[in-house]
Design a protein around this motif. Sequence first.
Motif, PDB file in Angstrom:
ATOM      1  N   ASN A   1      18.160 -81.671   2.696  1.00  0.00           N
ATOM      2  CA  ASN A   1      18.838 -81.420   3.970  1.00  0.00           C
ATOM      3  C   ASN A   1      19.836 -80.268   3.855  1.00  0.00           C
ATOM      4  OD1 ASN A   1      17.440 -83.520   5.148  1.00  0.00           O
ATOM      5  ND2 ASN A   1      19.045 -85.024   4.725  1.00  0.00           N
ATOM      6  N   GLU A   2      20.587 -80.257   2.762  1.00  0.00           N
ATOM      7  CA  GLU A   2      21.575 -79.183   2.573  1.00  0.00           C
ATOM      8  C   GLU A   2      20.897 -77.828   2.396  1.00  0.00           C
ATOM      9  OE1 GLU A   2      24.117 -80.273  -0.660  1.00  0.00           O
ATOM     10  OE2 GLU A   2      24.727 -82.146   0.301  1.00  0.00           O
TER      11      GLU A   2
ATOM     12  N   GLY B   1      18.679 -72.235   7.278  1.00  0.00           N
ATOM     13  CA  GLY B   1      18.576 -72.213   8.730  1.00  0.00           C
ATOM     14  C   GLY B   1      17.321 -72.881   9.266  1.00  0.00           C
ATOM     15  N   ILE B   2      16.809 -73.822   8.528  1.00  0.00           N
ATOM     16  CA  ILE B   2      15.608 -74.555   8.945  1.00  0.00           C
ATOM     17  C   ILE B   2      16.051 -75.883   9.542  1.00  0.00           C
ATOM     18  CG2 ILE B   2      13.479 -75.633   8.132  1.00  0.00           C
ATOM     19  CD1 ILE B   2      13.398 -73.475   5.952  1.00  0.00           C
TER      20      ILE B   2
ATOM     21  N   PRO C   1      11.802 -81.291   6.085  1.00  0.00           N
ATOM     22  CA  PRO C   1      10.501 -81.360   5.404  1.00  0.00           C
ATOM     23  C   PRO C   1       9.719 -80.053   5.458  1.00  0.00           C
ATOM     24  CG  PRO C   1      10.850 -83.358   6.626  1.00  0.00           C
ATOM     25  CD  PRO C   1      11.963 -82.428   7.017  1.00  0.00           C
ATOM     26  N   SER C   2      10.004 -79.214   6.458  1.00  0.00           N
ATOM     27  CA  SER C   2       9.341 -77.904   6.518  1.00  0.00           C
ATOM     28  C   SER C   2       9.703 -77.059   5.315  1.00  0.00           C
ATOM     29  CB  SER C   2       9.733 -77.159   7.795  1.00  0.00           C
ATOM     30  OG  SER C   2       9.319 -77.856   8.910  1.00  0.00           O
ATOM     31  N   LEU C   3      10.940 -77.171   4.877  1.00  0.00           N
ATOM     32  CA  LEU C   3      11.364 -76.428   3.686  1.00  0.00           C
ATOM     33  C   LEU C   3      10.604 -76.922   2.460  1.00  0.00           C
ATOM     34  CD1 LEU C   3      13.317 -74.358   2.441  1.00  0.00           C
ATOM     35  CD2 LEU C   3      14.894 -76.254   2.070  1.00  0.00           C
ATOM     36  N   LEU C   4      10.401 -78.222   2.398  1.00  0.00           N
ATOM     37  CA  LEU C   4       9.640 -78.793   1.279  1.00  0.00           C
ATOM     38  C   LEU C   4       8.198 -78.276   1.287  1.00  0.00           C
ATOM     39  CD1 LEU C   4       9.891 -80.746  -1.073  1.00  0.00           C
ATOM     40  CD2 LEU C   4       9.133 -82.545   0.452  1.00  0.00           C
ATOM     41  N   TYR C   5       7.579 -78.229   2.460  1.00  0.00           N
ATOM     42  CA  TYR C   5       6.222 -77.693   2.572  1.00  0.00           C
ATOM     43  C   TYR C   5       6.182 -76.216   2.199  1.00  0.00           C
ATOM     44  CZ  TYR C   5       4.700 -81.953   4.829  1.00  0.00           C
ATOM     45  OH  TYR C   5       4.403 -83.255   5.097  1.00  0.00           O
TER      46      TYR C   5
END
Length: 120
Positions: free
Chosen positions: A55-56, A62-63, A67-71
């Motif tokens: 989350n951080e 800026g997402i 979970p999009s960052l994880l993908y």
Amino acid sequence: MNSVLKVFIFCCGILFSLSIVSLLLKKRINERNSIAWLLAAICILVFAANPEILNELAEKFGISYPPSLLYLFSNMTLLLLVLYQSTQISILNEKLKNLTQYVALLKPARESRNINNEQS
């Protein structure tokens, strides 16, 4: 994150780590490749244990949907692994081609030497 999902992802990370170690012990994967996969397994375990980190990081990039960052990270990692594997395959193909040409050049010379030895 739901605690059941957290435990499930953590168990998947443990199973993934164990399968990599098993493949390494059976010598079905080399040490160089296993390091990248073990790092991926460690990332899975860290994110499963501490989803706040994701989350951080998402806020810093800026997402809005973490979970999009994880993908994004997983896709980039897989892309890099495929690129690395492609370069390794290209190098091995070049070595195989050189070795084949070397053997093809040696074979007639060896056969003519055998014929000369039989005649003398």
